[in-house]
Design a protein around this motif. Structure first.
Motif, PDB file in Angstrom:
ATOM      1  N   GLN A  52       0.789  -1.236   0.000  1.00  0.00           N
ATOM      2  CA  GLN A  52       0.000   0.000   0.000  1.00  0.00           C
ATOM      3  C   GLN A  52       0.821   1.286   0.000  1.00  0.00           C
ATOM      4  O   GLN A  52       0.554   2.202  -0.782  1.00  0.00           O
ATOM      5  CB  GLN A  52      -0.935   0.018   1.208  1.00  0.00           C
ATOM      6  N   GLU A  57       0.596   4.038  -2.813  1.00  0.00           N
ATOM      7  CA  GLU A  57       0.154   5.430  -2.671  1.00  0.00           C
ATOM      8  C   GLU A  57       1.048   6.375  -3.456  1.00  0.00           C
ATOM      9  O   GLU A  57       0.583   7.350  -4.050  1.00  0.00           O
ATOM     10  CB  GLU A  57       0.152   5.844  -1.192  1.00  0.00           C
ATOM     11  N   LEU A 102      -0.394   8.818  -6.481  1.00  0.00           N
ATOM     12  CA  LEU A 102      -0.331  10.272  -6.447  1.00  0.00           C
ATOM     13  C   LEU A 102       0.421  10.829  -7.646  1.00  0.00           C
ATOM     14  O   LEU A 102       0.965  11.929  -7.621  1.00  0.00           O
ATOM     15  CB  LEU A 102       0.256  10.740  -5.120  1.00  0.00           C
ATOM     16  N   GLU A 115      -5.351   1.655  -5.390  1.00  0.00           N
ATOM     17  CA  GLU A 115      -5.180   2.941  -4.703  1.00  0.00           C
ATOM     18  C   GLU A 115      -5.601   4.018  -5.699  1.00  0.00           C
ATOM     19  O   GLU A 115      -5.149   4.016  -6.840  1.00  0.00           O
ATOM     20  CB  GLU A 115      -3.713   3.106  -4.296  1.00  0.00           C
ATOM     21  N   ALA A 123      -6.420   8.126  -6.529  1.00  0.00           N
ATOM     22  CA  ALA A 123      -6.355   9.548  -6.179  1.00  0.00           C
ATOM     23  C   ALA A 123      -7.700  10.212  -6.470  1.00  0.00           C
ATOM     24  O   ALA A 123      -8.472   9.730  -7.299  1.00  0.00           O
ATOM     25  CB  ALA A 123      -5.255  10.225  -6.984  1.00  0.00           C
ATOM     26  N   TYR A 125      -2.361   5.645   8.943  1.00  0.00           N
ATOM     27  CA  TYR A 125      -2.537   6.398   7.688  1.00  0.00           C
ATOM     28  C   TYR A 125      -4.005   6.621   7.315  1.00  0.00           C
ATOM     29  O   TYR A 125      -4.308   7.161   6.256  1.00  0.00           O
ATOM     30  CB  TYR A 125      -1.819   5.670   6.543  1.00  0.00           C
ATOM     31  N   ARG A 162      -7.283   7.728   2.885  1.00  0.00           N
ATOM     32  CA  ARG A 162      -5.999   7.978   3.542  1.00  0.00           C
ATOM     33  C   ARG A 162      -5.946   9.392   4.112  1.00  0.00           C
ATOM     34  O   ARG A 162      -6.587  10.306   3.576  1.00  0.00           O
ATOM     35  CB  ARG A 162      -4.853   7.792   2.548  1.00  0.00           C
ATOM     36  N   GLU A 207      -4.588  12.673   4.079  1.00  0.00           N
ATOM     37  CA  GLU A 207      -3.787  13.398   3.092  1.00  0.00           C
ATOM     38  C   GLU A 207      -3.198  14.687   3.669  1.00  0.00           C
ATOM     39  O   GLU A 207      -2.366  15.334   3.029  1.00  0.00           O
ATOM     40  CB  GLU A 207      -4.628  13.699   1.838  1.00  0.00           C
ATOM     41  N   THR A 231       4.783  12.802  -0.054  1.00  0.00           N
ATOM     42  CA  THR A 231       3.586  12.878  -0.904  1.00  0.00           C
ATOM     43  C   THR A 231       2.609  13.904  -0.347  1.00  0.00           C
ATOM     44  O   THR A 231       1.847  14.509  -1.084  1.00  0.00           O
ATOM     45  CB  THR A 231       2.863  11.523  -0.961  1.00  0.00           C
ATOM     46  N   SER A 284      -0.417  17.060  -2.320  1.00  0.00           N
ATOM     47  CA  SER A 284      -1.260  16.023  -1.723  1.00  0.00           C
ATOM     48  C   SER A 284      -2.705  16.155  -2.194  1.00  0.00           C
ATOM     49  O   SER A 284      -3.187  17.263  -2.418  1.00  0.00           O
ATOM     50  CB  SER A 284      -1.200  16.146  -0.199  1.00  0.00           C
ATOM     51  N   HIS A 320      -7.225  10.657  -1.244  1.00  0.00           N
ATOM     52  CA  HIS A 320      -7.112   9.389  -1.967  1.00  0.00           C
ATOM     53  C   HIS A 320      -7.492   8.240  -1.054  1.00  0.00           C
ATOM     54  O   HIS A 320      -7.559   8.402   0.173  1.00  0.00           O
ATOM     55  CB  HIS A 320      -5.717   9.210  -2.575  1.00  0.00           C
TER      56      HIS A 320
END
Ligand code: ATP
Ligand code: MN
Length: 477
Positions: free
Chosen positions: A206, A210, A214, A246, A248, A378, A407, A409, A434, A439, A442
């Motif tokens: 994961q 991520e 992104l 994952e 965004a 997270y 998540r 962010e 990130t 950011s 997501h």
């Protein structure tokens, strides 16, 4: 030498023509009828031998397990139980099989026994069906995400981050365990190890996923994951495969929609493409359930259960709502749960998850907004400061099949969560970056592939849906 035709294709091939079939003998009856299987499908090809004109020495070598090449004429079958049969012209023994010592006899073997001979269990109807379905599911996973323009990302199997936090890890090292290099302070000197630092087998792709999401917006991983937890259950493996999308610009609702769409797509795919194997496994399950007391038998057949999952929307509710239901449930009041449900904030056990799914709602359930204390660092904090935007998808007979979340962010919130949970921020700077450089909201989740195969095949032990299971005390083959 004429080309081999797969047995699956022979069932729909033009009759009164010559073909070559190759496969393994399942049974040989009356010196006349060979049931030949090449794994291309469940059904055996019936091969008819002209025993009066066949060398008796050759006939003797046609034993259960032997590998044959048979050239002959395909005809519409006279007998019951099959549509075509192959009238053998020429029979070659490709590989003899010693019938005395071959462990697979033409009878029913227990799954426990077959687990001990996992190198041969592919040759049985049950495992042939399970692994063809496993393949179909894997293919459908890629098809589903490809159709939605997701990018398949290969995340590392050896990881240098020990903060994934999803479970106990297996350490990867080339240090000599009999002579471990030490620092002046007496600690293990990892500078001398292969990577110059401690490394482990990944528990999840994961965090790396991520990073890719992104930039590429929609990604998924599908690879092996490892957990060194000592859970000797029918739902845990030490090595299993996980699918982790994952996305965004997505929130928890988008995440739930994706999970539900994906599961329905995968189940539909198997219903559509694996009907012969499913019918076989459905009957296997019915036979197995006949041994159980009436009240423990399931109300639906395997395919009814699969169809039911596709046709009905999953029930979505919060952890807090679930706790209320569980607290007031009959098994809780009568002390039937091994872990009684009292306080808000306790983690749910498999027995609670299964009560919600199997008894209360009688359909798949998505639980959301869990207390932050029982979830990973997270996950995005809710406005109440108590819960996070987590989601677990719960399935009948399985319990948790998917775990995921929106998540966190926001850089500051994430950092303070990491501090609270004693996760060293310095080592995670790449992850925190990130949140500093563009950011966005997501979300993503992890689907345990074997748990899905378990559900779809109606098998009951996760060790029977992966070719060579790894679990505490076992790394055979
Ligand atoms: P559980 O509570 O059932 O042990 P988990 O909460 O540790 O699972 P996650 O970290 O959320 O699991 O992993 C995501 C998914 O991976 C789970 O929903 C499950 O389908 C699968 N999974 C987790 N651990 C295992 C395991 N040891 N063997 C097989 N599948 C697993
Ligand atoms: Mn989980």
């Amino acid at each position: 030498m004429a080309k081999r035709t797969r047995i699956q294709d022979l069932f729909t091939a033009e009759v009164d023509s010559q073909y070559v079939a190759m496969g393994w003998v399942r049974t040989f009856r009356n010196n006349q009828f060979i049931a030949l299987n090449d794994g291309s499908c469940l059904a055996n090809l019936q091969v008819v031998v002209d025993f009066e004109n066949t060398d008796p020495a050759l006939l003797k070598r046609i034993t259960t397990g032997a590998a044959l090449r048979i050239e002959g004429t395909l005809i519409a079958s006279q007998g019951k139980g099959q549509t075509v049969e192959l009238i053998a012209g020429n029979i070659d023994i490709l590989g003899d099989c010693d019938a005395e010592t071959f462990p697979l006899q033409p009878k029913k073997h227990s799954l426990e026994f077959l687990r001990e001979i996992a190198h041969l269990r592919f040759r049985t109807n049950t495992f042939g069906a399970v692994f063809r379905i496993r393949h179909a599911l894997a293919f459908a996973v890629h098809e589903f995400f490809h159709n939605r323009h997701f990018v398949y990302i290969h995340t590392p199997i050896i990881t240098g981050s020990d903060a994934e936090g999803a479970g106990e890890m297996f350490q990867v090292t080339t240090l000599d365990l009999h002579n471990v290099p030490k620092t002046d302070e007496g600690a293990i000197n990892y500078k001398k190890d292969f990577f110059g630092k401690p490394t482990n087998l990944t528990v999840s792709g994961q965090l790396e996923g991520e990073l890719a999401a992104l930039a590429l917006s929609d990604i998924y991983t599908f690879g092996p994951t490892f957990r060194a937890e000592n859970s000797n259950t029918s739902r845990h493996l030490a090595e299993f495969w996980m699918i982790e999308p994952e996305v965004a610009f997505a929130d928890l609702d988008d995440n739930m929609d994706l999970a539900e769409d994906m599961l329905k797509y995968l189940i539909s795919y198997v219903l559509k493409h694996c009907s012969e194997d499913l019918a076989f496994l459905e009957q296997r399950l019915l036979d197995e359930e006949k041994q159980k007391p009436q009240q423990e038998r399931s109300e639906m057949t395997l395919r009814e259960k699969l169809n039911f999952c596709i046709e009905n929307p999953f029930e979505r509710l919060t952890y807090t709502e679930a706790i209320d239901i569980l607290r007031n449930s009959t098994p809780n009041k009568k002390g039937k749960f091994q872990y009684p449900v009292e306080k808000w904030g306790t983690d749910l056990q498999s027995e609670h998850e299964r009560y919600l799914v199997e008894k209360h709602f009688k359909k798949p359930v998505i639980l959301t907004n869990y207390p932050k204390e029982i979830k990973a660092f997270y996950m995005r904090m809710d406005d109440d400061g108590k819960t996070v935007r987590a989601m677990d998808v719960l399935f009948p007979g399985i319990g948790e099949i998917i775990g995921g979340s929106q998540r966190e962010e926001r850089y500051d919130v994430l950092l303070s969560r990491m501090e609270e949970m004693h996760i060293p921020a310095e080592e995670m700077s790449w992850f925190l970056d990130t949140r500093r450089f563009g950011s966005v909201p997501h979300a993503g989740f992890g689907l345990g592939f074997e748990r899905l195969v378990l559900f779809v095949t109606g098998m009951t032990n996760i060790r029977d849906v992966i070719p060579f299971p790894r679990f505490p005390g076992n790394a055979e083959f």
